[in-house]
Motif scaffolding. Structure first.
Motif, PDB file in Angstrom:
ATOM      1  N   ARG A 162      17.778  45.894  46.106  1.00  9.62           N
ATOM      2  CA  ARG A 162      18.000  44.590  46.722  1.00  9.62           C
ATOM      3  C   ARG A 162      17.040  43.532  46.188  1.00  9.62           C
ATOM      4  O   ARG A 162      17.406  42.357  46.045  1.00  9.62           O
ATOM      5  CB  ARG A 162      17.846  44.692  48.247  1.00  9.62           C
ATOM      6  N   SER A 193      18.169  42.363  42.202  1.00  7.26           N
ATOM      7  CA  SER A 193      19.371  41.557  41.957  1.00  7.26           C
ATOM      8  C   SER A 193      20.174  41.405  43.226  1.00  7.26           C
ATOM      9  O   SER A 193      20.146  42.288  44.095  1.00  7.26           O
ATOM     10  CB  SER A 193      20.233  42.204  40.863  1.00  7.26           C
ATOM     11  N   PRO A 194      20.890  40.293  43.379  1.00  3.97           N
ATOM     12  CA  PRO A 194      21.696  40.067  44.587  1.00  3.97           C
ATOM     13  C   PRO A 194      22.787  41.121  44.728  1.00  3.97           C
ATOM     14  O   PRO A 194      23.323  41.606  43.733  1.00  3.97           O
ATOM     15  CB  PRO A 194      22.294  38.680  44.347  1.00  3.97           C
TER      16      PRO A 194
END
Length: 223
Positions: free
Chosen positions: A53, A56-57
């Protein structure tokens, strides 16, 4: 490649695939192994989820439809190792259209895959990304040992072997995963999966589980 007829318990020793005793023992080992595995690795999985998390989204857990026993689809769980927009970035990698000449050299995890995040590379190299598969084992979608679950798009390329491969539950690990993993071609993996289905036994399963521990520690065959 001709498919083998499903095994029956008649004339089969109790420790071999197709015998009710073997099938019961295998399910028992799956339940105990998956439960213990989830408990022991829960701190590792918590750390992995946070790392995914933070980098990266997107969700920490990746969900994908795979083909299970008898062709029944199920949702596979694993840690997300790719960017959430990987399909939009590299649509050509998701066409799943191959000629018969391509299959003997086809590999699915090329080195330096641009879709994979830095955390994803680590999770893949250590096999931590597959720990959520243990939940699939508890649910009964998968076994600890068996052919790796395939995506629906690739089943047509199995040809006559599809019936044999799909006659049993897919596995978290398999002979293919301890015999080259990402370095194996599609055809090589299929041949190893067929051999396992035809010759599976309690002793084969225990050997594969032990070899999996060694392969993970050595990080053998990971792209």
């Amino acid at each position: 490649m001709a498919a083998a007829p499903p095994k029956t318990s008649e004339g089969v020793r109790w420790w071999a695939g197709g015998h009710p005793v073997y099938e019961t023992l295998k399910r028992g080992i799956d339940i105990v192994g998956a439960t213990v595995g989830l408990v022991l690795t829960s701190p590792i999985m918590a750390a992995a989820a946070i790392a995914v998390r933070l980098e990266s989204p997107g969700p920490a857990i990746f969900r994908q439809v795979r083909v299970g026993q008898h062709g029944v689809p199920f949702t596979l769980y694993k840690f997300r190792g790719m960017y959430v927009d990987a399909r939009e970035r590299f649509p050509e990698l998701y066409a799943y259209k191959y000629s018969p000449e391509e299959l003997p050299t086809l590999v699915f995890h090329p080195k330096d895959d641009p879709r994979v995040t830095r955390v994803g590379r680590f999770l893949r190299r250590t096999s931590i990304d597959e720990l959520p598969n243990l939940w699939n084992v508890l649910k009964g979608d998968m076994s600890l040992v068996g052919p790796r679950p395939e995506i629906p798009e690739m089943i047509p390329y199995y040809g006559d072997a599809a019936e044999t491969i799909l006659s049993i539950k897919p596995g978290v690990t398999s002979p293919a995963k301890v015999s080259g993993r990402d370095e194996l071609t599609f055809t090589e993996t299929l041949e190893l999966d067929l051999e396992y289905v035809k010759n599976r036994s309690l002793w084969v399963d225990l050997r594969v589980l032990w070899q999996t521990v060694i392969a993970v520690l050595r990080q053998d065959g990971v792209a």
